[in-house]
Scaffold this motif. Structure first.
Motif, PDB file in Angstrom:
ATOM      1  N   ARG A  73       1.202  -0.603  -0.003  1.00 28.95           N
ATOM      2  CA  ARG A  73       0.115  -0.121  -0.004  1.00 28.95           C
ATOM      3  C   ARG A  73       0.364   1.112   0.071  1.00 28.95           C
ATOM      4  NH1 ARG A  73      -3.230  -2.375   5.386  1.00 28.95           N
ATOM      5  NH2 ARG A  73      -0.786  -1.992   5.624  1.00 28.95           N
ATOM      6  N   ASP A  75       0.667   3.916  -1.011  1.00 32.42           N
ATOM      7  CA  ASP A  75      -0.102   5.294  -1.153  1.00 32.42           C
ATOM      8  C   ASP A  75       0.022   5.972   1.085  1.00 32.42           C
ATOM      9  OD1 ASP A  75      -0.017   5.534  -3.424  1.00 32.42           O
ATOM     10  OD2 ASP A  75      -1.816   5.517  -3.408  1.00 32.42           O
ATOM     11  N   GLN A  76       0.334   5.177   1.988  1.00 33.08           N
ATOM     12  CA  GLN A  76       0.140   4.864   3.237  1.00 33.08           C
ATOM     13  C   GLN A  76       1.377   6.222   3.173  1.00 33.08           C
ATOM     14  OE1 GLN A  76      -1.377   1.293   4.386  1.00 33.08           O
ATOM     15  NE2 GLN A  76      -0.001   1.304   5.560  1.00 33.08           N
ATOM     16  N   SER A  77       1.210   6.987   4.863  1.00 32.85           N
ATOM     17  CA  SER A  77       2.444   7.170   5.334  1.00 32.85           C
ATOM     18  C   SER A  77       3.651   5.533   5.972  1.00 32.85           C
ATOM     19  CB  SER A  77       1.987   7.713   6.970  1.00 32.85           C
ATOM     20  OG  SER A  77       2.922   8.234   7.797  1.00 32.85           O
TER      21      SER A  77
END
Length: 146
Positions: A73, A75-77
């Protein structure tokens, strides 16, 4: 597509390890040929290389599982990945501290050697009686016995 042998050779990982990673879900199950041979896409090499590098850095399998999940994932921090790496760094520092204490104790034991007989051997004496040992933090440590 890569066979399991070619995948292992490319990533520097043994075939049984690849099968184990599949079994525990770190690697997805591969496609199979008509002859039931495992066939891996190029992405499997990337994932296996990631796992191997993480293992080389001492990350436990559960942390690697979490890091792989995070990498899936993008796109997450990255805060969670940073936290996992910080935890591993703390574990490495703690192990280094234990190893330094063990090194100091071994140096002390060897330095006290009188080069006499086993009956007077400080190494044998200290190993037989923990109370004579200055390095307290290795008592009852499973990894110290390995």
């Amino acid at each position: 597509m890569l066979t399991i042998g070619k995948l292992g050779a490319a990533a520097g990982v043994k075939v049984p390890t690849i099968r184990y990673y599949e079994q525990i879900g770190l690697l997805p199950a591969p496609e199979r040929s008509a002859g039931n041979q495992r066939l891996y896409p190029g992405a499997a090499l990337d994932r296996l290389s990631f796992i191997r590098h993480a293992r080389d850095l001492g990350f436990p399998l559960e942390a690697i599982r979490d890091l792989l999940s995070l990498s899936d994932r993008p796109d997450q921090s990255c805060a969670a990945a940073d936290a996992i790496a910080r935890t591993q760094l703390a574990a490495v520092r703690a192990r280094i501290a234990r190893l330094r204490a063990l090194e100091a104790e071994l140096e002390r034991m060897v330095a006290q050697c009188a080069h006499g007989t086993i009956a007077d051997c400080r190494v044998i004496e200290v190993l037989g009686d923990h109370s004579l040992c200055a390095a307290e933090d290795h008592h009852s440590r499973p990894e110290a016995a390995a």
